[in-house]
Structures are given as structure tokens and as C-alpha cells.
Design an enzyme around this catalytic site. Structure first.
Site, PDB file in Angstrom:
ATOM      1  N   GLN A 231       0.837  -1.191   0.000  1.00 22.28           N
ATOM      2  CA  GLN A 231       0.000   0.000   0.000  1.00 22.28           C
ATOM      3  C   GLN A 231       0.881   1.254   0.000  1.00 22.28           C
ATOM      4  OE1 GLN A 231      -3.255   0.371  -0.265  1.00 22.28           O
ATOM      5  NE2 GLN A 231      -3.802  -1.805  -0.215  1.00 22.28           N
ATOM      6  N   TYR A 263      -6.112 -13.117  -2.955  1.00 22.57           N
ATOM      7  CA  TYR A 263      -5.282 -12.034  -3.477  1.00 22.57           C
ATOM      8  C   TYR A 263      -4.436 -11.485  -2.315  1.00 22.57           C
ATOM      9  CZ  TYR A 263      -9.265 -12.219  -6.746  1.00 22.57           C
ATOM     10  OH  TYR A 263     -10.274 -12.626  -7.590  1.00 22.57           O
ATOM     11  N   GLU A 287      -2.164 -16.224  -3.410  1.00 19.60           N
ATOM     12  CA  GLU A 287      -1.587 -15.131  -4.194  1.00 19.60           C
ATOM     13  C   GLU A 287      -0.909 -15.725  -5.425  1.00 19.60           C
ATOM     14  OE1 GLU A 287      -0.014 -12.105  -5.987  1.00 19.60           O
ATOM     15  OE2 GLU A 287      -1.281 -11.707  -4.246  1.00 19.60           O
ATOM     16  N   ASP A 340      -9.067  -9.173  -1.479  1.00 19.69           N
ATOM     17  CA  ASP A 340      -8.553  -7.837  -1.833  1.00 19.69           C
ATOM     18  C   ASP A 340      -8.102  -7.882  -3.283  1.00 19.69           C
ATOM     19  OD1 ASP A 340      -7.467  -5.323  -1.905  1.00 19.69           O
ATOM     20  OD2 ASP A 340      -5.787  -5.748  -0.582  1.00 19.69           O
ATOM     21  N   CYS A 367     -10.695  -1.356  -4.309  1.00 21.06           N
ATOM     22  CA  CYS A 367     -10.117  -0.071  -4.707  1.00 21.06           C
ATOM     23  C   CYS A 367     -10.842   0.521  -5.905  1.00 21.06           C
ATOM     24  CB  CYS A 367      -8.620  -0.221  -5.004  1.00 21.06           C
ATOM     25  SG  CYS A 367      -8.222  -1.435  -6.277  1.00 21.06           S
TER      26      CYS A 367
END
Length: 410
Positions: A231, A263, A287, A340, A367
């Protein structure tokens, strides 16, 4: 088509669209106008007239300004520059910070209403410290491009043209100080400047081989590649850790269930879950990036029930669904699944499989408001409802907004 490109038009814009572009009408035609604020009357230069249904244009003069208009926080992106020479990456920099959050709220609420039929009173929350510094100095990572003279800068908006700059006001002081604006980098494509919390800033030049860095989130340390995802807002890892912990309904959480972190990156949110619910927590982080998974395994090592697996989430879930025993399905129905996904969202295939697995709750970190609303609607088809949602301004002076949503059955 093309005969209107470069023409100057005058119009009033009345709303904000997904992507941060203002919307107006000219003789019945929709016009998307950059660098304008809803309520303003502007002169704008047409940049794209290929579609019959809409044009794109860039504001070049404000005739009736909004009360929320401010001098742009980045002179390289100001309205007095030719639109083709405006730096991209701070498209809300001419708007008062509180009103930026209101516009983001409108886009999120409208997306939920239009795509999922949900009326939401969600607000967009600032991160600690941002209002006091006008939303500047938050980026711990930047990527600059190199023009044909070796100069550094961002791309212009919706363009591959590099705009040389001498400052990056959204970046932290450490990143700004470490950025070699005066140097030339002929022959290179990109330069990343990164300021980890545990070490000095560093440059990553072009396709440089990754090296391991460490980031602190509260008192917990995470290892990751300097070229890997993390991030960018200095306060985002802590904010998302807390938001995910608070989004989980403890009455529905079973530490022995087949809990998942999809994710998962280097394990930030899996660690958030395990930190909240204790040493016996069972959770698997999934992932697609193998190096990130390796780091996640190390970052989650203190919890015996935590693990990390490499795989594309859609394929991994398909295999899980196909091979699950009756006992596996019981553990999955009791599970909490955190996801995510990238900006494109989880999508129909992933949401369909999740619906079949029927976990007790989904905690969706998004997002992109449109992708979130689409996936909330897909979850509703499988019997899930939106129980709560929060939104955070992780990207001041841009149109981006982060949301954390809890979906439960029934």
C-alpha cells in the site's frame, strides 16, 4: 470523426463520473471534462470525438468556478498549462480536500445503487493527519517515467507522454528528497523511488532485480520485495488492518474453519485476521505471485494454522470447489473469506464459486467502486447481503477510493 478535436466549447458540468471526470452536456451530447468540478461553467478543449454518444474534453478556463475550487496542489498539473502538458496522477488536486471525499462518496453510493440496488449512507473517511497537511506527503512509493532526454516525470493523463517535473507533492518528504530530478536517465523506462519504514529510501531502476525490504505495521514487521506490491499511503497498512479486523463479525468467525485470504499479497490481511482472533486461527493466503507467497509464508510463520499458497485465485478456487469433501465443505461454510482483488475486482467466476462454497461471511477490500458494486450484486444472487461498508481516502488528490465491505448470508 476528428473534425472537432481541438475545438473550444463552453458548458456547465453537473456531476462527477467514475474515474474522476466531470460530466456535462452540449446540444444533448454527453461531454466528459477533466479538471472541472460539478457546478462549474468552463471552456474546454475537445480531445476525443470518436464516439457519437459522447466526447472528451479538458477544461482550459473556468468561467464560473465552484466554491470548492482551489489552486492546484501541483503546479505541473495546473489548469493554466496546456492539457497535453499537465502531469497525471493528481486529477483532484484542484478541489478542496473535504469536497474530494464528498465526490468519491457520490460515486461509491451511486455505483451501489445503480448496480446492486443498495441505498448507502457511506462516508469517505480521511486517514489520520491528512486534513492537517491538505492531503499532501502521503506516497511512500512513486513511479516516474523517463522521456527521450532522460528527464523524470509522470505520464500526462490518458497519454504516454512524459511530463518532466521537479517535485512530487503527494510523496513523503523522504521520497521527494531521494528523487534525483536533476539527473538524466537516458535509455531507461522507469524509476521507482521507495521509502520503507525500516530503512533509507531507495531507487529501483528499470527492470532491476528485486531485493528484500521490511515494513512495519504497528509493531509487526513484514518482509517483501522492493518491486512488489505494498500500500502506497504511509498510513494505509495500519488503516486497512484495523478496518478488516473491525469488518469481521466475531459471532460468525470460527478460527478452526477453512478461512481464506484471497489475493493475499505478502500476508498483510491474513495477519490482521490472525492477530485479532489468536494463535489458533486457521487461515490460508492465496496469491499468484510466487515471490509474494514466499514472503507471506515467512510473515505468517508465527501462526501454526496460517499458510500461503501460490495460485491464480480463480483457478485455485475452482480446484478447491472440485476437490472438496463433505468435511471440507462444512469448514468452508463456517469460514470467513477476505478478498482484496485488483482494480478489476473479483469478477463473476470468482464470485460464483464463492457463492457455491457459501462461507459465513465475506470481507471485500475494494479499490474500485464500480467493480465492488458489481461483485456485491453477484454475491446477492448467491444469497449474501451487504451488512456494513466503510470507505477510506487512501489516495488524496486523486479520484481513487478504498472500501471495506462485509457480506453475510441471509
Amino acid at each position: 470523426m476528428g473534425e472537432h478535436i481541438g475545438s473550444i466549447i463552453e458548458l456547465t458540468v453537473d456531476k462527477i463520473a467514475h474515474g474522476g471526470i466531470a460530466v456535462g452536456r452540449l446540444d444533448g451530447r454527453v461531454v466528459f471534462v477533466s479538471d472541472a468540478i460539478p457546478g462549474e461553467t468552463v471552456r474546454a478543449r475537445v480531445s476525443d470525438d470518436r464516439k457519437k454518444s459522447f466526447w472528451r474534453a479538458d477544461a482550459v478556463e473556468v468561467l464560473q468556478p465552484s466554491e470548492h475550487r482551489r489552486d492546484h496542489v501541483w503546479s505541473a498539473a495546473a489548469i493554466d498549462r496546456d492539457p497535453r502538458g499537465r502531469a497525471g496522477g493528481a486529477e483532484f488536486g484542484h478541489i478542496a480536500l473535504a469536497h474530494q471525499r464528498e465526490l468519491k462518496r457520490q460515486v461509491l453510493a451511486e455505483s451501489l445503487q445503480r448496480m446492486a440496488g443498495i441505498e448507502s449512507d457511506v462516508v469517505v473517511e480521511p486517514l489520520p493527519g491528512d486534513p492537517a497537511v491538505n492531503g499532501l506527503g502521503w506516497r511512500t512509493r512513486i513511479r516516474l517515467h523517463v522521456d527521450d532526454q532522460g528527464r523524470l516525470g509522470p505520464m500526462a493523463s490518458r497519454s504516454h507522454s512524459v511530463i518532466p517535473v521537479q517535485d512530487v507533492p503527494l510523496a513523503t518528504a523522504a521520497v521527494q528528497a531521494a528523487t534525483p530530478f536533476a539527473e538524466r536517465f537516458l535509455g531507461l523506462g522507469t524509476l521507482d523511488v521507495i521509502a520503507p519504514t525500516t530503512s533509507d529510501p531507495r531507487l529501483v531502476i528499470g527492470e532491476q532485480k528485486p531485493t528484500v525490504i521490511r515494513e512495519l505495521v504497528g509493531e509487526r514487521e513484514f518482509q517483501l520485495d522492493d518491486t512488489g506490491f505494498w500500500q502506497v499511503h504511509r498510513s494505509a497498512p495500519v488503516a486497512l488492518t484495523r478496518a478488516v479486523q473491525e469488518a469481521i463479525d466475531p459471532a460468525l468467525f470460527d478460527p478452526r474453519a477453512e478461512n481464506l485470504d484471497l489475493y493475499g499479497g505478502v500476508g498483510l490481511l491474513a495477519a490482521a485476521v490472525a492477530d485479532r482472533f489468536g494463535a489458533e486461527t486457521r487461515i490460508t493466503s492465496v496469491e499468484s505471485d510466487e515471490r509474494a507467497t514466499d514472503h507471506a509464508s515467512e510473515n505468517l510463520a508465527e501462526w501454526l494454522g496460517a499458510s500461503a499458497e501460490t495460485g491464480r485465485v480463480d483457478r485455485w478456487l475452482r480446484e478447491l470447489d472440485a476437490g472438496a469433501s463433505a468435511a471440507d465443505r462444512d469448514r468452508l461454510r463456517a469460514a470467513t473469506i477476505v478478498l482484496d482483488p485488483p482494480r478489476s475486482g473479483a469478477g463473476s467466476e470468482v464470485m460464483t464459486v464463492l457463492g457455491r462454497l457459501a462461507p459465513a461471511q465475506l470481507v471485500y477490500v475494494a479499490c474500485d467502486p464500480v467493480a465492488l458494486a458489481r461483485d456485491v450484486a453477484l454475491a446477492a444472487e448467491a444469497g449474501y447481503r451487504l451488512a456494513r461498508i466503510r470507505a477510506f481516502d487512501l489516495f488524496p488528490h486523486t479520484h481513487h477510493v478504498e472500501a471495506v465491505a462485509t457480506l453475510i448470508r441471509g
